[in-house]
Design an enzyme around this catalytic site. Structure first.
Site, short mmCIF file in Angstrom:
data_model
loop_
_atom_site.label_atom_id
_atom_site.label_comp_id
_atom_site.label_asym_id
_atom_site.label_seq_id
_atom_site.Cartn_x
_atom_site.Cartn_y
_atom_site.Cartn_z
N CYS A 76 0.82 -1.67 0.41
CA CYS A 76 0.06 0.24 -0.40
C CYS A 76 0.59 1.48 0.09
CB CYS A 76 -0.41 -0.13 1.40
SG CYS A 76 -0.72 1.26 2.60
N GLU A 77 0.47 2.41 -1.06
CA GLU A 77 1.34 3.97 -0.69
C GLU A 77 1.32 4.65 0.71
OE1 GLU A 77 0.11 4.98 -4.58
OE2 GLU A 77 -1.64 6.35 -3.67
N HIS A 78 0.46 4.33 1.17
CA HIS A 78 -0.04 5.00 2.31
C HIS A 78 0.98 4.69 3.65
CE1 HIS A 78 -3.96 5.02 0.83
NE2 HIS A 78 -3.59 6.30 -0.39
N HIS A 79 0.95 3.44 3.67
CA HIS A 79 2.09 2.78 4.94
C HIS A 79 2.89 2.29 4.27
CE1 HIS A 79 -1.59 3.08 6.25
NE2 HIS A 79 -1.24 3.57 7.31
N GLN A 117 -6.01 -1.03 -3.36
CA GLN A 117 -6.49 -1.92 -3.81
C GLN A 117 -6.78 -1.85 -5.28
OE1 GLN A 117 -7.95 -4.41 -1.17
NE2 GLN A 117 -9.24 -5.44 -2.97
N HIS A 145 -4.81 -6.39 3.96
CA HIS A 145 -4.26 -5.63 4.51
C HIS A 145 -3.53 -5.86 5.90
CE1 HIS A 145 -5.34 -2.45 0.61
NE2 HIS A 145 -6.08 -3.52 0.65
N CYS A 147 -1.96 -2.93 6.72
CA CYS A 147 -1.02 -1.98 7.54
C CYS A 147 -2.79 -2.01 8.62
CB CYS A 147 -1.77 -0.33 6.51
SG CYS A 147 -2.66 0.10 5.10
ZN ZN Z 1 -1.54 1.15 3.96
#
Ligand code: ZN
Length: 188
Positions: A76-79, A117, A145, A147
């Site tokens: 995931c690009e956020h975490h 996703q 996920h 995260c």
């Molecule tokens: Zn994430």
């Protein structure tokens, strides 16, 4: 990737989290992380046209082609934590089919990079739409996920679902439901 720079940055991360990058178990960690990231983000260097090269055929077949349970692993690009699961893909050809072994490779190109996703799912559908111009294409992904799971954000074992549809799968409820039934997701 500049491996020297990458490894130096990993050493800095180790220090910042309170580790000693010089202790025995961590000595080769920056190098291993660099190699892991090179593999996990290999999708940035893959060209879809190269992947599909010589694998699109003219064929009169016009029923649903369904490939279920394609495993994927992404981040995931956020975490920058993994998310992984399965992708189900269906398309109804309009004179062109693609070699079946190429379908998981399309998924891989988009999974092996920093992702969300929803976008990954859409990119797979858009690629099949673009290169095969089918009567319709449907892609559904189910993923866990890290995260969410590791940080206890959501109930353990809850998965996320995303879908992308083009053509007849989008316009015709009967065709869409036939696909969803076949992948066991009739309440999507
Ligand atoms: Zn994430």
């Amino acid at each position: 990737m500049n491996k020297e720079k990458f490894e130096a940055n990993i050493r800095h991360i180790l220090i910042e989290i309170g580790e000693d990058p010089n202790r025995e178990g961590l000595l080769s960690t920056p190098k291993r992380v660099a190699e892991a990231y090179e593999f996990l983000t290999a999708g940035y260097n893959k060209d879809i046209e190269e992947v599909l090269n010589n694998a699109i055929f003219t064929e009169k077949y016009d029923a649903m082609v369904l490939i279920k349970n394609i495993d994927f692993y992404s981040m995931c690009e956020h975490h920058m934590l993994p998310f992984y699961g399965k992708v189900h893909i269906a398309y109804i050809p309009n004179g062109k089919i693609v070699g079946l072994s190429k379908i998981p490779r399309i998924v891989e190109v988009f999974a092996r990079r920093l992702q969300v996703q929803e976008r990954m799912t859409q990119q797979v559908a858009d690629t099949i739409e673009k290169y095969l111009q089918p009567i319709g294409v449907a892609v559904v992904s189910e993923a866990f996920h890290m995260c969410m799971l590791m940080r206890g954000v959501e109930k353990q074992n809850s998965s996320a679902t995303a879908s992308a549809m083009h053509g007849v799968f989008k316009e015709d409820e009967k065709t869409r439901n036939e696909f969803l039934n076949l992948i066991g997701m009739n309440n999507l």
